[in-house]
Design an enzyme around this catalytic site. Structure first.
Site, mmCIF file in Angstrom:
data_model
loop_
_atom_site.group_PDB
_atom_site.id
_atom_site.type_symbol
_atom_site.label_atom_id
_atom_site.label_comp_id
_atom_site.label_asym_id
_atom_site.label_seq_id
_atom_site.Cartn_x
_atom_site.Cartn_y
_atom_site.Cartn_z
ATOM 1 N N SER A 1 0.864 -1.181 0.000
ATOM 2 C CA SER A 1 0.000 0.000 0.000
ATOM 3 C C SER A 1 0.897 1.227 0.000
ATOM 4 C CB SER A 1 -0.909 0.013 1.237
ATOM 5 O OG SER A 1 -0.145 0.215 2.420
ATOM 6 N N LEU B 1 2.773 -1.149 5.124
ATOM 7 C CA LEU B 1 2.144 0.111 5.511
ATOM 8 C C LEU B 1 3.223 1.182 5.565
ATOM 9 C CD1 LEU B 1 -0.277 1.772 6.583
ATOM 10 C CD2 LEU B 1 0.343 0.995 8.894
ATOM 11 N N ILE C 1 6.965 -2.214 7.387
ATOM 12 C CA ILE C 1 6.782 -0.766 7.400
ATOM 13 C C ILE C 1 7.590 -0.188 6.237
ATOM 14 C CG2 ILE C 1 6.982 1.346 8.732
ATOM 15 C CD1 ILE C 1 5.036 -0.753 9.891
ATOM 16 N N LYS C 2 6.924 0.627 5.422
ATOM 17 C CA LYS C 2 7.590 1.189 4.241
ATOM 18 C C LYS C 2 8.290 2.502 4.579
ATOM 19 C CE LYS C 2 5.748 0.875 0.065
ATOM 20 N NZ LYS C 2 4.771 0.987 -1.046
ATOM 21 N N VAL C 3 9.549 2.583 4.147
ATOM 22 C CA VAL C 3 10.379 3.771 4.370
ATOM 23 C C VAL C 3 11.027 4.139 3.041
ATOM 24 C CG1 VAL C 3 12.419 4.675 5.557
ATOM 25 C CG2 VAL C 3 10.831 3.162 6.778
#
Length: 367
Positions: A45, A111, A142-144
């Site tokens: 996402s 996310l 977790i997207k960074v």
């Protein structure tokens, strides 16, 4: 009966992920069907996907109503996170069977931290920690973003044992920085075997920009290179991935049970209607990789895709990139601009999402 091309990709070592999330996809049973029948093994996402899902239509209005009834003074960011986290949790729960069957190597949902933190290292670390704790699922990433300020955040978060999907990567320089941050982070992690990470390399956006430059040059050589840059760029990244993770740089961690950081091909829908709609799926099939596809691209590949094992290792991509250099096209400059544009685009989507939530909240609380 025809074999399912998506299943064939999975069997050949590539994770098939869906670049999309929406509440009705989960509640309707469609997501479970994709997992059970098409071998779907993950989801991604981003702020734009959530903006389209939440801001348009009425799918989330009932939940928004309930949240505001509990706390009429909730700010829009809090409302967004509660809605998004519930979507992510439900998707992660459906993918838990994949996560277990694949021995924790796949079955992830991603996310993203706020795009407004792309140039804030400590802010990114703090938000990633908070989201990781709030979602509370082992099969979440977790997207960074792979910005200069994002790289040290990635290293810190990996060291803490948080699964990270690094996004907005376009150049070899981006990839080198991300791969080394992952390896350094694992070196400081108490349980490196428990961490999973993907390096999301964007594909089609590169062709959009470079093709315009080639058309502006206008020579026969330039025209013949159209539609080839993104694939060549990605194949060079895969070559470097194999060198790093099959080599001595990773040997010590491999012995400790650490997993490779899989390249993830993102932005794989074809933007040019003159190109095959499954161009970036067929050309980039390969073991230890992921391809995250928007729904239309996934359905198209299921319908008429032709998977070819280890296609990502074929050809001489360096010849394409060398030709671009001779024509005066600098891929590093293209990639830096694309990364900046990506941050700005996600930031604009996030702002639009929060504005839509604010308007919906005003209507609900004024009843």
């Amino acid at each position: 009966m025809k074999n399912n091309p998506l299943i064939e990709l999975e069997n050949d070592g590539q994770g098939v992920w869906l670049d999309y999330i929406r509440r009705d996809l989960i509640l309707s049973g469609e997501l479970k069907k994709l997992i059970d029948e098409d071998g779907l093994s993950g989801m991604t996402s981003n702020p734009t996907i959530f903006e389209k899902a939440i801001a348009s239509g009425t799918d989330y209005d009932a939940e928004l109503d309930d949240l505001l009834e509990l706390n009429p003074k909730s700010d829009t960011n809090t409302l967004y996170e509660k809605i998004a986290i519930q979507d992510i949790q439900m998707a992660a729960d459906l993918l838990m069977s994949v996560y277990r069957a694949k021995d924790k190597a796949d079955g992830f949902v991603s996310l993203e931290v706020s795009p407004w933190l792309a140039e804030d290292t400590q802010g990114t670390i703090d938000e990633a920690r908070r989201l990781w704790k709030a979602v509370a699922r082992p099969n979440v990433m977790i997207k960074v973003p792979a910005t200069k300020k994002g790289i040290p955040a990635i290293e810190t978060l990996i060291a803490e044992g948080i699964n990270i999907n690094i996004t907005l990567m376009f150049t070899m320089a981006h990839y080198e920085a991300v791969a080394q941050a992952y390896i350094r982070g694992l070196g400081h992690c108490q349980k490196p075997e428990s961490v999973a990470s993907v390096a999301s390399f964007f594909v089609s956006r590169v062709d959009v920009v470079v093709d315009k430059a080639l058309e502006a040059i206008g020579t026969e050589e330039a025209f013949n290179l159209r539609g080839k840059t993104a694939i060549a760029n990605s194949k060079m990244i895969y070559r470097r991935f194999r060198q790093i993770f099959d080599g001595e740089d990773f040997a010590f961690l491999r012995k400790k049970g650490a997993r490779v950081q899989r390249p993830l091909w993102a932005s794989t829908s074809t933007k040019n209607p003159n190109y095959p709609d499954v161009l970036y799926i067929e050309a980039l099939a390969g073991r230890d990789t992921v391809n995250t596809m928007p729904p239309d691209t996934l359905y198209a590949f299921r319908d008429h895709g032709v998977p070819k094992k280890d296609a990502v290792e074929e050809g001489k991509p360096e010849e394409v990139l060398n030709s671009l250099v001779k024509l005066g096209i600098n891929l590093n400059e293209v990639g830096e601009k694309l990364q900046q544009d990506g941050v700005e685009s996600f930031s604009a989507s996030f702002k639009k999402l929060l504005s839509a939530l604010e308007e919906k909240s005003k209507i609900i609380t004024s009843r």
